[in-house]
Design a protein around this motif. Structure first.
Motif, PDB file in Angstrom:
ATOM      1  N   GLY A   1      47.062  46.943  45.666  1.00 67.76           N
ATOM      2  CA  GLY A   1      47.333  45.674  44.996  1.00 67.76           C
ATOM      3  C   GLY A   1      47.672  45.831  43.528  1.00 67.76           C
ATOM      4  N   VAL A   2      47.189  46.891  42.905  1.00 65.83           N
ATOM      5  CA  VAL A   2      47.363  47.020  41.458  1.00 65.83           C
ATOM      6  C   VAL A   2      48.007  48.356  41.078  1.00 65.83           C
TER       7      VAL A   2
ATOM      8  N   VAL B   1      40.917  38.692  46.746  1.00 64.06           N
ATOM      9  CA  VAL B   1      40.019  39.828  46.926  1.00 64.06           C
ATOM     10  C   VAL B   1      38.874  39.461  47.877  1.00 64.06           C
TER      11      VAL B   1
ATOM     12  N   TYR C   1      43.755  35.649  42.255  1.00 65.00           N
ATOM     13  CA  TYR C   1      43.364  37.034  42.547  1.00 65.00           C
ATOM     14  C   TYR C   1      41.944  37.169  43.093  1.00 65.00           C
TER      15      TYR C   1
ATOM     16  N   ARG D   1      52.256  40.158  39.114  1.00 67.27           N
ATOM     17  CA  ARG D   1      51.960  38.968  39.899  1.00 67.27           C
ATOM     18  C   ARG D   1      52.286  37.728  39.074  1.00 67.27           C
TER      19      ARG D   1
ATOM     20  N   PRO E   1      51.706  49.236  42.842  1.00 67.01           N
ATOM     21  CA  PRO E   1      52.772  48.358  42.333  1.00 67.01           C
ATOM     22  C   PRO E   1      53.098  48.621  40.863  1.00 67.01           C
ATOM     23  N   LEU E   2      52.058  48.869  40.052  1.00 67.29           N
ATOM     24  CA  LEU E   2      52.317  49.083  38.632  1.00 67.29           C
ATOM     25  C   LEU E   2      52.856  50.486  38.364  1.00 67.29           C
TER      26      LEU E   2
ATOM     27  N   PHE F   1      47.591  40.756  35.734  1.00 68.35           N
ATOM     28  CA  PHE F   1      48.408  41.658  36.536  1.00 68.35           C
ATOM     29  C   PHE F   1      49.873  41.340  36.273  1.00 68.35           C
TER      30      PHE F   1
ATOM     31  N   GLN G   1      42.046  47.760  47.794  1.00 76.29           N
ATOM     32  CA  GLN G   1      42.657  46.610  47.126  1.00 76.29           C
ATOM     33  C   GLN G   1      43.206  46.995  45.756  1.00 76.29           C
TER      34      GLN G   1
ATOM     35  N   GLU H   1      42.647  48.275  31.264  1.00 78.24           N
ATOM     36  CA  GLU H   1      42.036  46.943  31.259  1.00 78.24           C
ATOM     37  C   GLU H   1      42.426  46.143  32.498  1.00 78.24           C
ATOM     38  N   VAL H   2      43.661  46.342  32.946  1.00 78.71           N
ATOM     39  CA  VAL H   2      44.112  45.663  34.167  1.00 78.71           C
ATOM     40  C   VAL H   2      43.289  46.147  35.358  1.00 78.71           C
TER      41      VAL H   2
ATOM     42  N   GLU I   1      40.316  47.459  35.177  1.00 76.98           N
ATOM     43  CA  GLU I   1      38.946  46.980  34.989  1.00 76.98           C
ATOM     44  C   GLU I   1      38.820  45.539  35.468  1.00 76.98           C
ATOM     45  N   ALA I   2      39.866  44.749  35.209  1.00 79.34           N
ATOM     46  CA  ALA I   2      39.848  43.360  35.670  1.00 79.34           C
ATOM     47  C   ALA I   2      39.735  43.312  37.189  1.00 79.34           C
ATOM     48  N   ALA I   3      40.508  44.156  37.865  1.00 79.11           N
ATOM     49  CA  ALA I   3      40.446  44.189  39.328  1.00 79.11           C
ATOM     50  C   ALA I   3      39.036  44.567  39.783  1.00 79.11           C
ATOM     51  N   THR I   4      38.445  45.561  39.126  1.00 77.84           N
ATOM     52  CA  THR I   4      37.073  45.969  39.460  1.00 77.84           C
ATOM     53  C   THR I   4      36.099  44.819  39.235  1.00 77.84           C
TER      54      THR I   4
ATOM     55  N   ASP J   1      47.411  50.558  33.107  1.00 78.97           N
ATOM     56  CA  ASP J   1      46.565  50.007  32.046  1.00 78.97           C
ATOM     57  C   ASP J   1      45.104  49.896  32.492  1.00 78.97           C
TER      58      ASP J   1
ATOM     59  N   ALA K   1      37.280  44.005  43.525  1.00 74.18           N
ATOM     60  CA  ALA K   1      38.261  44.668  44.388  1.00 74.18           C
ATOM     61  C   ALA K   1      37.723  46.026  44.813  1.00 74.18           C
ATOM     62  N   ASP K   2      37.943  46.391  46.096  1.00 73.41           N
ATOM     63  CA  ASP K   2      37.517  47.717  46.539  1.00 73.41           C
ATOM     64  C   ASP K   2      38.650  48.717  46.302  1.00 73.41           C
TER      65      ASP K   2
ATOM     66  N   MET L   1      29.908  44.960  45.044  1.00 77.18           N
ATOM     67  CA  MET L   1      31.228  44.366  45.182  1.00 77.18           C
ATOM     68  C   MET L   1      31.091  42.885  45.510  1.00 77.18           C
TER      69      MET L   1
ATOM     70  N   PHE M   1      38.988  38.826  29.665  1.00 77.94           N
ATOM     71  CA  PHE M   1      39.098  40.025  28.836  1.00 77.94           C
ATOM     72  C   PHE M   1      39.817  39.769  27.526  1.00 77.94           C
TER      73      PHE M   1
END
Lengths: 376, 296
Positions: free
Chosen positions: B209-210, A146, A142, A134, B213-214, A131, B205, B191-192, B194-197, B189, B201-202, A114, A125
């Motif tokens: 955070g994602v 994080v 972002y 946001r 909300p979505l 997001f 989060q 891909e969204v 995956e972007a956080a990962t 989604d 993001a843990d 992480m 991507f």
């Protein structure tokens, strides 16, 4: 467009940032059971037919130089998106190593991983991955959010990067209020805002219209001259690859079929697959003088020195052949002296320029050409 | 031949013994733990009673004002506020105010409980396929088993009253909350996420955070469904002593009072429509970024 394309071929060294060693990826229920078969030469088709496993990547060995733009190119299904996801371990390999700055990423535990993703790498991507809930400003911030950086600093950095990618004034918009090109600018700003050394770009511009794609390529090159990040860029588009790449890897069916300096690959394709690829390229626009000149060793002779003094028939090593041809005004029997930073480095024969414009034609086709001409 | 004509059963006396032993066992269980369970649910009972008294004892103009304010906060629509006030005026004029307040109290409390349990269950279901596989049949049973069947053990354990009624309502109204939370999170989604990962993001989060909300529009559909199902259980709950609009309906059914049944039934419908519209609009409003149209 005028990029300092000065990297030496990988074999001559330079600092290696990411090193991928003997990497295999097999998709299926029990990949480990088949890794030995694949190592012993079982191909993709055989693996699929006999064992119902998909061979994603086979024996990938790539050294990615620091602070350069490394392009990985291949058609869809060649494994390029799988490969880039191994670098930040969004996908774990079946076998092999991914070494970043001397450390094997695959040995990281969750916490370490992480941390690595937060500080060392960032990613852009194909379908943007923004997001939707946001704002632009929050999206760009972002990565910093994080990391747990305080809000004021994150906002400040976010505004700075939003401006750098040309989106000042859109901070409070939501992604779906922006066009595709603008959304990917947000994606790029988000990736740059964390100041990570490695930037992973997965077909980042493939979903954009051609003109906007060109804009984004130019923006990336412009930013790169200041930032000098290690960029790993995935694409299926050879024009894009040649425009951006300091170094190029070509993938086919999950294996590397050629890698090196793009100019070199263009002039010496080692596989019919690549020859097909490069056949449609406007070579005059891509090839540069240094790739086709005759290198000169030692100091300039008196005669050459005089020619340089007189600024007569001089050319820069980084000019494209198109520029040379335009300047020659049809003279094909003259030679040019090639300068690099004012120093004489080579001699360019117009004859070589003309020859370089035609792709290497396979022998048998050549014969047919001749026969056709004779028949006519 | 007899074998084919009649399905082979386990024998009348054996069957009776089996049922008897189950009944006996459960009676034993309820004798041992009934009081403990009642004590466990005591705070809930107190809260429910307190809330109901608050609604009934507060002067009606204040309650009506508070309801109108809540509707405005949720729906931001003048039409909705006026329609709500008119509905409640008519309800009060037809002497159903107290029953309506009691129903409002139990539906609100049931909804809060269902969200408090259903949301985390849905989140866990989205996180683990195994947990989802284990919990889905339980939710199926809760939704389809005739309510009278689970009223029996609940009444045996806790007797007649508000708490058993509340539990019966919750058993029926909870599944959509858990199901739709799970679905909403799973539909985010890839891909969204995956972007956080990719940005490190843990789990927390990503979840707060994602994913949540979505998933909100779907989660809100779950809240909406839960409220509707809680309301539809009001009449059945009145069978075991829950005060509210269900009681007069029950009386009307047993005595063939058409007008009484109709009025109270329509009051339930009015409550349902107000709850539904307000919660839907609120859910939509929280997703304002989706509505403002793509591209310029």
């Amino acid at each position: 467009m005028n990029k300092a394309n000065t990297i030496a071929p990988a074999s001559t060294g330079g600092e290696v940032k990411v090193s991928i060693r003997n990497l295999y990826k097999i998709f299926g229920d029990n990949p480990q059971a088949h890794i030995d078969n694949v190592r012993n030469g079982m191909g993709k088709t055989e693996l699929l037919e006999k064992h119902a496993h998909v061979l994603g990547l086979q024996d990938i060995n790539v050294d990615i130089p620091a602070r350069k733009l490394q392009v990985i190119m291949g058609l869809s299904g060649s494994g390029k998106s799988t490969l880039i996801r191994h670098i930040n371990r969004l996908i774990d390999p079946t076998a092999g190593e991914v070494i970043v700055d001397g450390e094997n990423v695959l040995e990281f535990d969750q916490k370490r991983l992480m941390d690595f993703r937060r500080h060392k790498t960032s990613m852009v991507f194909q379908r943007f991955g923004l997001f939707p809930h946001r704002t632009v400003e929050e999206n760009v911030a972002y990565g910093l959010t994080v990391q747990g950086i305080n809000k004021k600093k994150a906002t400040e950095a976010s505004r700075r990067w939003t401006e750098k990618v040309g989106l000042a004034g859109y901070e409070d918009s939501y992604p779906n209020q922006l066009s595709g090109g603008m959304q990917q600018r947000v994606g790029l700003a988000r990736a740059l805002a964390t100041d990570a050394e490695i930037l992973l770009m997965d077909e980042a511009f493939s979903a954009l219209d051609p003109l906007i794609r060109t804009d984004m390529q130019n923006l990336l090159l412009e930013l790169q001259t200041d930032l000098n990040k290690t960029i790993i860029f995935i694409t299926h588009d050879l024009d894009e690859a040649l425009k951006l790449a300091d170094r190029l890897v070509i993938l086919k069916d999950g294996a590397v079929i050629q890698q090196g300096e793009p100019q070199h690959i263009l002039l010496h394709p080692n596989d019919p697959y690549i020859e097909d690829f490069v056949a449609d390229i406007n070579r005059a626009r891509v090839l540069r003088v240094r790739s086709v000149m005759e290198p000169l060793e030692g100091p300039a002779t008196a005669e050459q020195a005089a020619q340089i003094e007189a600024k007569d028939h001089l050319i820069d090593h980084d000019d494209t052949l198109e520029e040379v041809i335009a300047r020659s005004r049809g003279e094909v029997d003259r030679d040019y002296l090639v300068l690099k930073n004012g120093q004489l480095v080579g001699n360019l024969h117009m004859e070589d320029v003309v020859r370089a414009l035609v792709p290497r034609i396979p022998e048998n086709e050549d014969d047919e050409e001749v026969k056709k001409t004779e028949a006519a | 031949m007899e074998f084919l004509d009649e399905f082979p059963t386990m024998g009348r006396s054996d069957l009776r013994d089996l049922k008897k032993s189950i009944d006996g066992g459960f009676r034993e269980f309820s004798r041992t733990y009934g009081e403990g369970l009642e004590n466990f649910f005591d705070p809930l009972l107190h809260f429910l009673v307190w809330f109901e008294r608050l609604l009934v004892n507060t002067p009606w103009p204040i309650v009506l004002g508070a309801i109108a304010a809540l509707v405005w906060f949720g729906a931001r629509s003048v039409t909705m506020v006026i329609a709500t006030i008119v509905c409640f005026m008519v309800i009060g004029y037809l002497d159903m105010w107290e029953d309506t307040m009691a129903t409002l109290a139990i539906v609100s409390v049931a909804t809060i409980i269902c969200i408090a349990i259903g949301l985390p269950v849905g989140i866990l279901m989205a996180r683990s396929n195994k947990f989802q596989a284990a919990i889905t049949p339980v939710l199926d049973v809760m939704q389809t088993i005739p309510s009278f069947v689970y009223l029996i053990p609940v009444v045996m354990l806790l007797g007649i009253g508000k708490v058993p009624g509340l539990i019966a309502v919750c058993i029926y109204a909870l599944p959509p909350m858990a199901r739709l939370t799970n679905l909403g999170i799973r539909l985010v989604d890839k891909e969204v996420l995956e972007a956080a990962t990719a940005f490190g993001a843990d789990y927390k989060q990503k979840l707060f955070g994602v994913q949540i909300p979505l998933a909100l529009p779907t989660i809100f559909a779950g809240v909406n469904q839960t409220i509707m199902m809680a309301l539809s259980m009001v009449v059945i709950a009145s069978l075991i002593g829950v005060a509210g609009l269900g009681v007069p309906v029950l009386r009307a059914v047993s005595n063939q009072y058409l007008a009484l049944g109709l009025m109270n039934g329509l009051a339930i419908v009015a409550l349902a429509i107000i709850f539904d519209r307000v919660s839907q609009r609120f859910g939509r409003r929280m997703q304002s970024h989706r509505e403002e149209g793509a591209g310029h």
